[in-house]
Design an enzyme around this catalytic site. Structure first.
Site, PDB file in Angstrom:
ATOM      1  N   LYS A   1      -9.477   4.695   2.760  1.00 55.93           N
ATOM      2  CA  LYS A   1      -9.036   3.408   2.209  1.00 55.93           C
ATOM      3  C   LYS A   1     -10.045   2.958   1.162  1.00 55.93           C
ATOM      4  CE  LYS A   1      -5.870   0.175   2.402  1.00 55.93           C
ATOM      5  NZ  LYS A   1      -4.454   0.487   2.201  1.00 55.93           N
TER       6      LYS A   1
ATOM      7  N   ALA B   1       3.191   2.211  -0.792  1.00 52.64           N
ATOM      8  CA  ALA B   1       1.996   2.497  -0.009  1.00 52.64           C
ATOM      9  C   ALA B   1       1.478   1.228   0.639  1.00 52.64           C
ATOM     10  CB  ALA B   1       0.914   3.112  -0.897  1.00 52.64           C
ATOM     11  N   SER B   2       0.657   1.406   1.672  1.00 54.65           N
ATOM     12  CA  SER B   2       0.119   0.282   2.429  1.00 54.65           C
ATOM     13  C   SER B   2       1.258  -0.638   2.861  1.00 54.65           C
ATOM     14  CB  SER B   2      -0.952  -0.449   1.615  1.00 54.65           C
ATOM     15  OG  SER B   2      -2.122   0.326   1.533  1.00 54.65           O
ATOM     16  N   GLY B   3       1.253  -1.885   2.393  1.00 56.16           N
ATOM     17  CA  GLY B   3       2.326  -2.798   2.777  1.00 56.16           C
ATOM     18  C   GLY B   3       3.690  -2.320   2.328  1.00 56.16           C
TER      19      GLY B   3
ATOM     20  N   GLY C   1       2.128   6.233   1.845  1.00 56.54           N
ATOM     21  CA  GLY C   1       1.170   6.300   2.938  1.00 56.54           C
ATOM     22  C   GLY C   1       0.168   5.169   2.841  1.00 56.54           C
TER      23      GLY C   1
END
Length: 647
Positions: free
Chosen positions: A233, A431-433, A453
């Site tokens: 991250k 991605a993420s949210g 992802g």
């Protein structure tokens, strides 16, 4: 500020800059999109996946491809359609033998755009190519391509529609005066590719670049205190580090290799050349237009007017007459129903979600600026309560944002999926949210090069104590409660505050990861292997169970029909629930942010970078661009410069 560049080959000059996407909010206020700090809570049932609970992997299904099939009309059907078009409304009329002209340049949105918008719309570009293939009045397409500002997911979608249009037997000719890797990727999918003698061709390869502000912030007295959970991250690294982490280098190298390989493979196939030919061409750095023609990389060297004259000759148009054309915007008014391509009683809803994710609309937001959870949820509930929609497609183009908002939308999508089929279709990035939303759907469809992802969270605050000392500013707080001063920006965390802060961030990550495992029918341990904040391309995500099928919107529609038990050969009507609307904020967008002063933005900085305001599930904004070119500048550097110059 240091920059590290990972090269795919020695002559690469196109870059992926890991810079963050900013909205139209005031400059400092926009830091909220990078170092979000709200917390969110999940309520799980007793059957929720834990580290000791294992879920069976999803069975591999044979999903329909949704591949475009051009069905030539018989004489009678063609006659009836022409009669219908003769009496069409004036703005829907097009002369027989007309050439559809489309200029692809700059930014391409995944949203439908209003008639007065200058921005290109991916769904309208694709619809125009579908309509033109079936429209007996359209003889071919003349495509102008210049420098594009969009991700590879949209490029893949447009390329697919170019290849589909060719199945109609009509010509599609491309003209490009400025050509890099993305532009060439589209141009060589056309039947013919022309360039003027003075064209800028820069086919030198791809690179990935990321910048670091750690040293800059240190010099001005700002200490970022960031918690990013997941070793990959990298959101927040731009503020805390002076160089690239090994994990980030590994991830970016894999992304670069994946995209480069896809580019090489498809160029090789379209040009009938070997991979060795492509590599030699890229590494030689050919820029002479004559060489490009001689070696077969372009069809011929012609100016725009010469291509137009060639098309006139091909269509039998006299030299003293104009080539009959209809441009992209005017042709967008011609509905599919006019051409008999829509109108079925079977309806599938399409809900588009593009941009950064927020819980509620900000003061300076325009109607089209990002994904507003409360508005998105309202649409979802309307669709869930309606009986006319047989299935729903959630079209996502988002790097993430507010984790609380993402979770609330996840819940509503799950409720919707319990009543009718829901398919997630990804564009450039989900991605993420953005992935958080997608994983609530029954099936996830991604482009090969969609970035997806990034299952992880980031949160933090800025310690401005040294900066305040330098400029003679002071704040004092009277508080009650052990953690009441957790958000205080004039000092760093105390040890107990830092421990509490880390625990809450870790808790947020575990809940995101566990929910992803549950949604994708994986064990938590298996999900942990592909989570850790790592970004994948669509094809890699599919091989790891994060994505179900590779394709664009057409494949999502085909799968939606399958799940809704609608025969594949039956026509359906796609109902867009994110139609553009004209409003004063649309027209006057950007004015508000230009008059916000330093004091106001500083106040909003402190308000937004507080730990109680929210953890975010956000991916670094990754864009491909020419190395050395500015991308609207770094607004954080601008903010610092503006602030310091005003003191």
């Amino acid at each position: 500020m240091w920059k590290y560049i990972v090269h795919r080959n020695s002559n690469i000059t196109t870059s992926i800059s890991t810079i963050f996407n900013f909205s139209s909010k005031p400059i400092i206020h926009n830091l909220h999109s990078l170092i979000p700090t709200q917390y969110f809570n999940f309520n799980f049932s007793s059957s929720f996946c834990t580290k000791t609970n294992a879920f069976p992997c999803k069975e591999k299904e044979n999903y329909p491809s949704g591949e475009f099939e051009f069905k030539k009309r018989n004489g009678w059907d063609t006659f009836l359609l022409k009669m219908k078009l003769l009496v069409a409304l004036p703005w829907l009329r097009v002369r027989n033998g007309t050439v559809l002209t489309i200029k692809l340049r700059g930014k391409i949105s995944d949203q439908l755009m209003s008639p007065i918008s200058s921005e290109l719309s991916l769904p309208q570009i694709c619809d125009n190519l579908i309509k033109a293939a079936h429209d007996p009045r359209i003889s071919g397409v003349y495509l102008h391509i210049e420098t594009l500002n969009c991700g590879w997911g949209k490029i893949e979608e447009i390329r697919r529609h170019i290849l589909d249009f060719k199945k109609s037997g009509k010509f599609i000719v491309c003209y490009t005066p400025a050509c890099r890797e993305k532009e060439y990727y589209l141009g060589c999918a056309c039947q013919e590719l022309y360039a003027p003698p003075s064209a800028y061709f820069s086919l030198y390869g791809l690179s990935v670049q990321t910048s670091f502000l750690g040293g800059v912030l240190e010099k001005v007295g700002i200490e970022p205190q960031i918690q990013r959970i997941g070793k990959y991250k990298s959101a927040g690294d731009q503020f805390t580090r002076k160089d690239m982490s090994e994990e980030n280098r590994e991830m970016l190298t894999a992304l670069l290799d994946n995209i480069y390989e896809q580019w090489m493979e498809n160029i090789s196939r379209m040009k009938g050349k070997t991979r060795e030919d492509i590599e030699n061409f890229v590494n030689e750095g050919v820029y002479e237009i004559d060489r490009l023609k001689e070696d077969g990389w372009i069809t011929d060297i012609k100016y725009d007017d010469e291509v137009t004259s060639m098309l006139k000759e091909r269509l039998g148009v006299a030299n003293d007459e104009n080539l009959p054309t209809v441009d992209y915007r005017r042709y967008s008014r011609v509905g599919k129903r006019t051409l008999g391509l829509s109108g079925s009683k079977d309806q599938i809803a399409v809900i588009r979600a593009s941009g950064n994710i927020s819980h509620v609309r900000g003061r300076f937001s325009t109607p089209g600026s990002g994904i507003i959870a409360e508005q998105f949820i309202e649409k979802i509930r309307r669709v869930r309560e309606s009986k006319k929609y047989k299935a729903v497609i959630i079209r996502i183009d988002s790097p993430g944002g507010d984790a609380l908002a993402s979770d609330l939308m996840w819940r509503e999508i799950r409720l919707l999926a319990s009543s009718k089929p829901v398919i997630a279709s990804m564009a450039d990035v989900a991605a993420s949210g953005g992935y958080y939303m997608a994983m609530a759907a029954d099936i996830i469809v991604s482009e090969n090069l969609t970035l997806t992802g990034s299952i992880g969270v980031v949160t933090g605050k800025l310690n401005l104590g040294k900066l305040y000392e330098k400029i003679g500013f002071n704040k004092e707080i009277i508080s009650r409660g052990r953690f009441a001063e957790l958000t205080a920006e004039q000092r760093p965390f105390r040890p107990d505050e830092a421990e509490f802060f880390a625990r809450t961030a870790q808790n947020a990550y575990k809940r995101f990861r566990d929910k992803a495992a549950h949604s994708r029918s994986m064990t938590v341990d298996k999900m942990e292997e592909v989570a850790q904040g790592r970004v994948w391309t669509g094809n890699d995500a599919a091989s790891r169970g994060l994505v179900d099928a590779i394709g664009g919107l057409s494949r999502a529609v085909a799968i939606a029909k399958q799940k809704a038990k609608i025969p594949q050969d039956r026509q359906v009507t796609l109902v867009e629930l994110s139609r553009p609307s004209l409003s004063l904020p649309d027209i006057l967008s950007g004015i508000g942010s230009s008059v916000i002063g330093v004091d106001e933005t500083l106040r909003e900085l402190q308000q937004d970078l507080t730990v109680c305001d929210g953890v975010e599930a956000r991916m670094d904004g990754i864009m491909f661009e020419r190395l050395g070119e500015a991308s609207n500048g770094n607004r954080i550097v601008t903010m610092l410069k503006d602030y310091l110059s005003s003191t």
